[in-house]
Write a protein that holds these residues in place. Sequence first.
Motif, short mmCIF file in Angstrom:
data_model
loop_
_atom_site.label_atom_id
_atom_site.label_comp_id
_atom_site.label_asym_id
_atom_site.label_seq_id
_atom_site.Cartn_x
_atom_site.Cartn_y
_atom_site.Cartn_z
N GLN A 35 0.83 -1.21 0.00
CA GLN A 35 0.00 0.00 0.00
C GLN A 35 0.86 1.26 0.00
OE1 GLN A 35 -2.86 -0.16 3.16
NE2 GLN A 35 -3.94 -1.93 2.30
N VAL A 36 1.91 1.27 0.80
CA VAL A 36 2.77 2.45 0.86
C VAL A 36 3.53 2.62 -0.45
CG1 VAL A 36 4.76 3.50 2.01
CG2 VAL A 36 3.01 2.33 3.37
N LYS A 37 4.04 1.53 -1.00
CA LYS A 37 4.76 1.62 -2.28
C LYS A 37 3.83 2.06 -3.41
CE LYS A 37 8.62 -1.49 -1.40
NZ LYS A 37 9.33 -2.73 -1.79
N SER A 38 2.57 1.61 -3.36
CA SER A 38 1.61 2.02 -4.38
C SER A 38 1.33 3.51 -4.30
CB SER A 38 0.30 1.23 -4.22
OG SER A 38 0.51 -0.15 -4.43
N LEU A 39 1.26 4.04 -3.09
CA LEU A 39 1.06 5.48 -2.90
C LEU A 39 2.24 6.25 -3.46
CD1 LEU A 39 -0.69 7.76 -1.65
CD2 LEU A 39 0.60 7.41 0.49
N GLU A 40 3.47 5.78 -3.19
CA GLU A 40 4.66 6.45 -3.71
C GLU A 40 4.68 6.40 -5.24
OE1 GLU A 40 8.05 5.96 -0.28
OE2 GLU A 40 7.59 4.19 -1.50
N ALA A 41 4.36 5.22 -5.78
CA ALA A 41 4.40 5.05 -7.23
C ALA A 41 3.33 5.90 -7.93
CB ALA A 41 4.22 3.58 -7.60
N ARG A 42 2.18 5.98 -7.31
CA ARG A 42 1.06 6.74 -7.88
C ARG A 42 1.45 8.20 -8.12
NH1 ARG A 42 -4.83 5.93 -6.76
NH2 ARG A 42 -5.90 7.85 -7.30
N HIS A 43 2.25 8.75 -7.22
CA HIS A 43 2.58 10.17 -7.27
C HIS A 43 4.05 10.44 -7.60
CE1 HIS A 43 -1.40 11.32 -5.82
NE2 HIS A 43 -1.29 10.30 -4.99
N GLY A 44 4.81 9.38 -7.82
CA GLY A 44 6.21 9.55 -8.17
C GLY A 44 7.04 10.20 -7.09
N LEU A 45 6.74 9.86 -5.83
CA LEU A 45 7.42 10.47 -4.69
C LEU A 45 8.01 9.40 -3.79
CD1 LEU A 45 4.82 13.16 -3.55
CD2 LEU A 45 7.07 13.62 -4.55
N LYS A 46 9.14 9.70 -3.19
CA LYS A 46 9.69 8.86 -2.13
C LYS A 46 9.26 9.46 -0.81
CE LYS A 46 12.33 5.41 -0.79
NZ LYS A 46 11.98 4.02 -1.12
N LEU A 47 8.50 8.70 -0.03
CA LEU A 47 7.95 9.22 1.23
C LEU A 47 8.70 8.72 2.45
CD1 LEU A 47 4.17 8.70 0.35
CD2 LEU A 47 5.44 10.86 0.30
N LEU A 48 9.31 7.55 2.34
CA LEU A 48 9.95 6.91 3.48
C LEU A 48 11.31 6.35 3.09
CD1 LEU A 48 6.85 4.82 4.57
CD2 LEU A 48 7.71 6.78 5.84
N HIS A 49 12.26 6.42 4.05
CA HIS A 49 13.54 5.75 3.92
C HIS A 49 13.64 4.73 5.05
CE1 HIS A 49 15.20 8.16 0.75
NE2 HIS A 49 15.09 9.29 1.44
N ARG A 50 14.05 3.53 4.74
CA ARG A 50 14.34 2.56 5.79
C ARG A 50 15.82 2.62 6.13
NH1 ARG A 50 10.92 -2.91 5.51
NH2 ARG A 50 9.34 -2.39 3.99
N ASP A 51 16.14 2.51 7.44
CA ASP A 51 17.52 2.33 7.84
C ASP A 51 17.56 1.29 8.94
OD1 ASP A 51 16.83 3.55 10.25
OD2 ASP A 51 17.57 5.52 9.64
N GLY A 52 18.73 1.07 9.48
CA GLY A 52 18.87 0.02 10.49
C GLY A 52 18.07 0.25 11.74
N ARG A 53 17.68 1.49 11.99
CA ARG A 53 16.96 1.82 13.24
C ARG A 53 15.46 1.99 13.02
NH1 ARG A 53 20.54 6.84 15.00
NH2 ARG A 53 20.32 7.15 12.74
#
Length: 299
Positions: A35-53
């Motif tokens: 769902q989150v990736k679909s939202l990003e793809a729909r609008h061509g935006l990166k909303l979240l970054h994952r890191d080790g924490r």
Amino acid sequence: MIYTQIRAFDAVAREGSFSRAADVLSLTQPALTLQVKSLEARHGLKLLHRDGRGVKLTEAGERLFTLSRQLASLEEMIDDTLATSSDVQRGELRLAVDGPHIVMGLFAQFLARHPQVRLSVSMGNTQVVRQRLLDRHVDVGILPLIADHPRVHAVPLWIHRGLLITSHDHRLAGRKVVSLTELEGEAMIGREDGSTTQPLVDAALARYGVKARKVLELGSREALVEAVAVGLGCGIVWELEALASSRVRAIPIENDELTTTDYIACLKSERERAIVKAIFAEAARMPGDRHDIAALGRS
């Protein structure tokens, strides 16, 4: 579909974790991630970054999170309006507090009146609590020095008095009251950056020209009390914290030189939510020096 995706994004941003957000929404983690990736793809935006924490928001994610929190609040207010009763029957209230001693009585009273509400509580120093409130990661904060913030609705909750704490065999342990001037050259245990207590202690000592020796700096009240108990030095903490441990001797400071006020606070945009109003109403019923609290509220 987009509402479902925004709701998924909001949960991840608020929890700081895909797995915890999936638990909150009763979804599988792959379904939530999609769902989150679909939202990003729909609008061509990166909303979240994952890191080790965990998860961090991008600049676009921060802007969307502010709006998604407003949408969640609006949804809750609509539910309140449509409910058959104005009482708070269910839901979750997220709080951040800068210490456990004052809040447990408040929580007990609140849950006795609203047993179906779940309280989720995080703790940290004042700086951490303030930021969590302003970032919308919690609904309510309990902390000092927040009353004048333009985005915040804050009501005085409790007035605290600073006490000196010593080990039971310290030279001052038998005193009924102590002057700050008697701490000249004394080994003192201090708090970390981000604590509001330490600047107040430092300012009070400076008013009298007292130069104490800070021998240790610690990141929590509990650690400070433990260090004092084993004789590493003296400390100054608030009355409820000082009296919570029998391992140290708590001594009033002459003329009550140190006082502070804790506030219960929420963002102004959240103050009409029924669940937030309910915790504020419970705070108003708390026992204590209500005369002083009322006076502060009128100032």
